[in-house]
Design a protein around this motif. Structure first.
Motif, short mmCIF file in Angstrom:
data_model
loop_
_atom_site.label_atom_id
_atom_site.label_comp_id
_atom_site.label_asym_id
_atom_site.label_seq_id
_atom_site.Cartn_x
_atom_site.Cartn_y
_atom_site.Cartn_z
N PHE A 64 68.36 54.24 -60.58
CA PHE A 64 69.43 54.87 -60.94
C PHE A 64 70.70 54.35 -60.29
O PHE A 64 71.25 55.46 -60.41
CB PHE A 64 68.76 55.96 -59.99
N HIS A 68 67.69 64.97 -63.08
CA HIS A 68 66.33 64.22 -62.42
C HIS A 68 66.96 63.47 -60.75
O HIS A 68 68.07 63.40 -60.99
CB HIS A 68 65.88 63.30 -62.89
N ARG A 85 67.20 61.66 -58.55
CA ARG A 85 67.52 60.37 -58.13
C ARG A 85 68.75 60.23 -58.80
O ARG A 85 69.72 59.54 -58.69
CB ARG A 85 66.04 59.66 -58.76
N LEU A 142 57.45 54.48 -63.49
CA LEU A 142 58.09 55.72 -63.96
C LEU A 142 56.89 56.53 -65.32
O LEU A 142 56.35 57.84 -64.81
CB LEU A 142 59.90 56.36 -64.11
N ASP A 199 56.70 60.53 -65.57
CA ASP A 199 58.09 60.79 -65.39
C ASP A 199 59.56 60.41 -66.01
O ASP A 199 59.93 59.82 -66.33
CB ASP A 199 58.50 60.57 -63.84
N GLY A 212 62.76 60.90 -65.28
CA GLY A 212 63.26 59.85 -64.84
C GLY A 212 63.45 58.15 -65.53
O GLY A 212 64.50 57.86 -65.59
#
Length: 284
Positions: free
Chosen positions: A118, A133, A135, A163, A168, A171
């Motif tokens: 990220f 998200h 992050r 992920l 996710d 993500g």
């Protein structure tokens, strides 16, 4: 690097003869570069298959299974999908070589996703839009990358697989969006369940594609579901600014400022004041 190192792709595809394949299996545990390359190739293949072929795989899984043919001596059962066959051929021989744990793609207990996914270690953020998200929504001063810059680190595949294993998908999409890969980001967001967060991130894709009307519709839908959605309010301000609706854009940023988020509220208030100043000059 030796001659075996050039045969990784042939080994993955099952195109080596018995003797060459055995030589490569003996070489692999002693060559960190080939071991890492094998992990990355398997992860990339499986991730691409899931992202772009999910619907086809689900339809195939739902179809009635054909009646099995009578088994003959020495018959080998081959998985139907080529990518699955290649992964099977690669993984099983390595298990026999006692290094399955080193190449298994999806772990039972995934490690924490590193910050590089990220871009958390960067001092500025390269994306003016906000992603849903957590992050990917850490405030830092906005510092857009110039066209000649290439300081953004490449997206590592193994954490991306983690992920996706956790389902996710936002993500994964956020990791791609932070690097400007709109096509991959949109593919993963389309698999996500409907929500205000999903609409917000799809709006970022639309805004980046200059589909301003579509972006505004997505953001308005997100805000009907969650009127105080901070990322959607912020991104609506950006879209309205692009549409030259400066007073309404300032209102949207002012709503973000009132939420009291560290960093974001201060930047939103400054942008609201700047836009009101521009609107005032334009109105004279």
């Amino acid at each position: 690097m030796n001659a075996n190192c050039t045969k990784l792709h042939l080994f993955i595809d099952g195109e080596l003869g018995d003797a060459e394949a055995e030589a490569f299996r003996s070489h692999l545990p002693r060559c960190p570069a080939c071991e890492e390359g094998l992990k990355d190739l398997l992860q990339l293949e499986m991730l691409a298959a899931r992202a772009l072929g999910g619907a086809a795989l689900e339809a195939e899984a739902a179809a009635p299974a054909p009646a099995p043919a009578p088994e003959k001596p020495d018959t080998k059962v081959v998985p139907l999908r080529p990518w699955a066959r290649r992964a099977y051929q690669a993984v099983i021989p390595l298990a026999m070589a006692a290094c399955l744990s080193a190449i298994f793609v999806y772990r039972q207990a995934p490690a924490d996703v590193p910050g590089v996914v990220f871009l958390e270690d960067m001092g500025t953020r390269g994306l003016e839009e906000r992603l849903s998200h957590p992050r990917a929504d850490h405030w830092r001063p906005y510092g857009p990358m110039r066209g000649s810059e290439s300081s953004v680190e490449a997206l590592p595949l193994r954490p991306l697989a983690d992920l996706e294993e956790r389902e996710d998908l936002r993500g994964v999409a956020a990791a791609y969006l932070l690097r400007g890969d709109l096509r991959q980001a949109e593919a993963f967001l389309e698999r996500e369940k409907p929500s205000a967060d999903r609409d917000n991130d799809l709006a970022v894709v639309a805004l980046k594609q200059r589909s301003l009307t579509q972006a505004l519709e997505l953001l308005n839908r997100a805000l009907r579901a969650e009127p105080r959605h901070p990322q959607a309010l912020w991104n609506r301000g950006l879209v309205l600014r692009e549409l030259d609706l400066l007073d309404r854009a300032a209102d949207s940023f002012e709503q973000v400022a009132q939420l009291g988020e560290q960093g974001w509220s201060q930047e939103a208030r400054q942008e609201a004041e700047r836009l009101r100043g521009l609107y005032g000059k334009a109105s004279k």
